[in-house]
Write a protein that holds these residues in place. Sequence first.
Motif, mmCIF file in Angstrom:
data_model
loop_
_atom_site.group_PDB
_atom_site.id
_atom_site.type_symbol
_atom_site.label_atom_id
_atom_site.label_comp_id
_atom_site.label_asym_id
_atom_site.label_seq_id
_atom_site.Cartn_x
_atom_site.Cartn_y
_atom_site.Cartn_z
ATOM 1 N N VAL A 70 0.835 -1.205 0.000
ATOM 2 C CA VAL A 70 0.000 0.000 0.000
ATOM 3 C C VAL A 70 0.867 1.252 0.000
ATOM 4 O O VAL A 70 0.589 2.227 -0.706
ATOM 5 C CB VAL A 70 -0.970 -0.016 1.208
ATOM 6 N N GLY A 71 1.944 1.224 0.763
ATOM 7 C CA GLY A 71 2.844 2.364 0.816
ATOM 8 C C GLY A 71 3.512 2.634 -0.520
ATOM 9 O O GLY A 71 3.657 3.793 -0.931
ATOM 10 N N LEU A 72 3.924 1.589 -1.215
ATOM 11 C CA LEU A 72 4.525 1.781 -2.532
ATOM 12 C C LEU A 72 3.516 2.350 -3.526
ATOM 13 O O LEU A 72 3.853 3.222 -4.333
ATOM 14 C CB LEU A 72 5.103 0.462 -3.047
ATOM 15 N N ALA A 73 2.282 1.873 -3.452
ATOM 16 C CA ALA A 73 1.244 2.420 -4.329
ATOM 17 C C ALA A 73 0.983 3.890 -3.994
ATOM 18 O O ALA A 73 0.843 4.721 -4.906
ATOM 19 C CB ALA A 73 -0.041 1.608 -4.186
ATOM 20 N N ASP A 74 0.943 4.221 -2.703
ATOM 21 C CA ASP A 74 0.725 5.616 -2.298
ATOM 22 C C ASP A 74 1.887 6.516 -2.714
ATOM 23 O O ASP A 74 1.698 7.698 -2.971
ATOM 24 C CB ASP A 74 0.535 5.721 -0.784
ATOM 25 N N THR A 75 3.076 5.968 -2.758
ATOM 26 C CA THR A 75 4.241 6.769 -3.091
ATOM 27 C C THR A 75 4.383 6.984 -4.596
ATOM 28 O O THR A 75 4.720 8.090 -5.033
ATOM 29 C CB THR A 75 5.514 6.104 -2.554
ATOM 30 N N PHE A 76 4.110 5.966 -5.392
ATOM 31 C CA PHE A 76 4.412 6.051 -6.817
ATOM 32 C C PHE A 76 3.193 6.150 -7.735
ATOM 33 O O PHE A 76 3.262 6.793 -8.782
ATOM 34 C CB PHE A 76 5.248 4.838 -7.245
ATOM 35 N N ILE A 77 2.085 5.536 -7.392
ATOM 36 C CA ILE A 77 0.943 5.475 -8.309
ATOM 37 C C ILE A 77 -0.084 6.558 -8.025
ATOM 38 O O ILE A 77 -0.526 7.268 -8.942
ATOM 39 C CB ILE A 77 0.291 4.074 -8.255
ATOM 40 N N VAL A 78 -0.487 6.712 -6.782
ATOM 41 C CA VAL A 78 -1.561 7.637 -6.423
ATOM 42 C C VAL A 78 -1.228 9.086 -6.803
ATOM 43 O O VAL A 78 -2.103 9.780 -7.347
ATOM 44 C CB VAL A 78 -1.943 7.501 -4.935
ATOM 45 N N PRO A 79 -0.004 9.584 -6.588
ATOM 46 C CA PRO A 79 0.268 10.967 -7.008
ATOM 47 C C PRO A 79 0.107 11.187 -8.511
ATOM 48 O O PRO A 79 -0.389 12.232 -8.933
ATOM 49 C CB PRO A 79 1.725 11.197 -6.574
ATOM 50 N N LYS A 80 0.485 10.202 -9.323
ATOM 51 C CA LYS A 80 0.304 10.329 -10.774
ATOM 52 C C LYS A 80 -1.176 10.354 -11.139
ATOM 53 O O LYS A 80 -1.593 11.108 -12.012
ATOM 54 C CB LYS A 80 1.009 9.192 -11.497
ATOM 55 N N VAL A 81 -1.966 9.528 -10.469
ATOM 56 C CA VAL A 81 -3.407 9.503 -10.732
ATOM 57 C C VAL A 81 -4.040 10.838 -10.342
ATOM 58 O O VAL A 81 -4.859 11.391 -11.087
ATOM 59 C CB VAL A 81 -4.075 8.326 -9.983
ATOM 60 N N LEU A 82 -3.652 11.362 -9.191
ATOM 61 C CA LEU A 82 -4.197 12.649 -8.758
ATOM 62 C C LEU A 82 -3.786 13.776 -9.701
ATOM 63 O O LEU A 82 -4.602 14.637 -10.047
ATOM 64 C CB LEU A 82 -3.738 12.968 -7.330
ATOM 65 N N ALA A 83 -2.537 13.780 -10.125
ATOM 66 C CA ALA A 83 -2.079 14.829 -11.050
ATOM 67 C C ALA A 83 -2.825 14.746 -12.374
ATOM 68 O O ALA A 83 -3.190 15.771 -12.952
ATOM 69 C CB ALA A 83 -0.573 14.692 -11.274
ATOM 70 N N ARG A 84 -3.065 13.543 -12.853
ATOM 71 C CA ARG A 84 -3.805 13.388 -14.101
ATOM 72 C C ARG A 84 -5.255 13.840 -13.929
ATOM 73 O O ARG A 84 -5.833 14.474 -14.816
ATOM 74 C CB ARG A 84 -3.757 11.926 -14.543
ATOM 75 N N LYS A 85 -5.844 13.537 -12.773
ATOM 76 C CA LYS A 85 -7.229 13.930 -12.519
ATOM 77 C C LYS A 85 -7.354 15.442 -12.420
ATOM 78 O O LYS A 85 -8.341 16.021 -12.880
ATOM 79 C CB LYS A 85 -7.710 13.278 -11.213
ATOM 80 N N TRP A 86 -6.369 16.096 -11.809
ATOM 81 C CA TRP A 86 -6.442 17.539 -11.571
ATOM 82 C C TRP A 86 -5.801 18.365 -12.684
ATOM 83 O O TRP A 86 -5.664 19.567 -12.560
ATOM 84 C CB TRP A 86 -5.755 17.878 -10.258
ATOM 85 N N ARG A 87 -5.382 17.734 -13.777
ATOM 86 C CA ARG A 87 -4.733 18.452 -14.867
ATOM 87 C C ARG A 87 -5.686 19.477 -15.462
ATOM 88 O O ARG A 87 -6.892 19.247 -15.572
ATOM 89 C CB ARG A 87 -4.307 17.462 -15.944
ATOM 90 N N THR A 88 -5.137 20.600 -15.845
ATOM 91 C CA THR A 88 -5.947 21.644 -16.480
ATOM 92 C C THR A 88 -6.373 21.140 -17.858
ATOM 93 O O THR A 88 -5.550 20.691 -18.638
ATOM 94 C CB THR A 88 -5.119 22.926 -16.637
ATOM 95 N N PRO A 89 -7.660 21.243 -18.173
ATOM 96 C CA PRO A 89 -8.125 20.764 -19.493
ATOM 97 C C PRO A 89 -7.551 21.633 -20.611
ATOM 98 O O PRO A 89 -7.250 22.809 -20.427
ATOM 99 C CB PRO A 89 -9.642 20.883 -19.412
ATOM 100 N N LYS A 90 -7.432 21.032 -21.793
ATOM 101 C CA LYS A 90 -6.897 21.753 -22.956
ATOM 102 C C LYS A 90 -7.886 22.745 -23.497
ATOM 103 O O LYS A 90 -9.037 22.631 -23.449
ATOM 104 C CB LYS A 90 -6.508 20.777 -24.048
#
Length: 69
Positions: A49-69
């Motif tokens: 869970v810690g590895l997923a929180d460190t490497f995967i979840v931040p990328k998912v959040l950044a993709r979700k919060w990306r400014t639309p084109k």
Amino acid sequence: MSERDPAAARFAVIQIVRLLGVAFVVTGILVANGNHALPAWLGHILIAVGLADTFIVPKVLARKWRTPK
């Protein structure tokens, strides 16, 4: 009253998630090595869970919060 920058708040959330992920990994390693009175399998789950929180979840959040084109 000044408005808060949503990007700064999102950045803080991503950094907190990463920090908690590292804390989970360290705790999982301690549990898996028998330094706590918890079963070793729980330590392995904390590490995963810690590895997923460190490497995967931040990328998912950044993709979700990306400014639309």
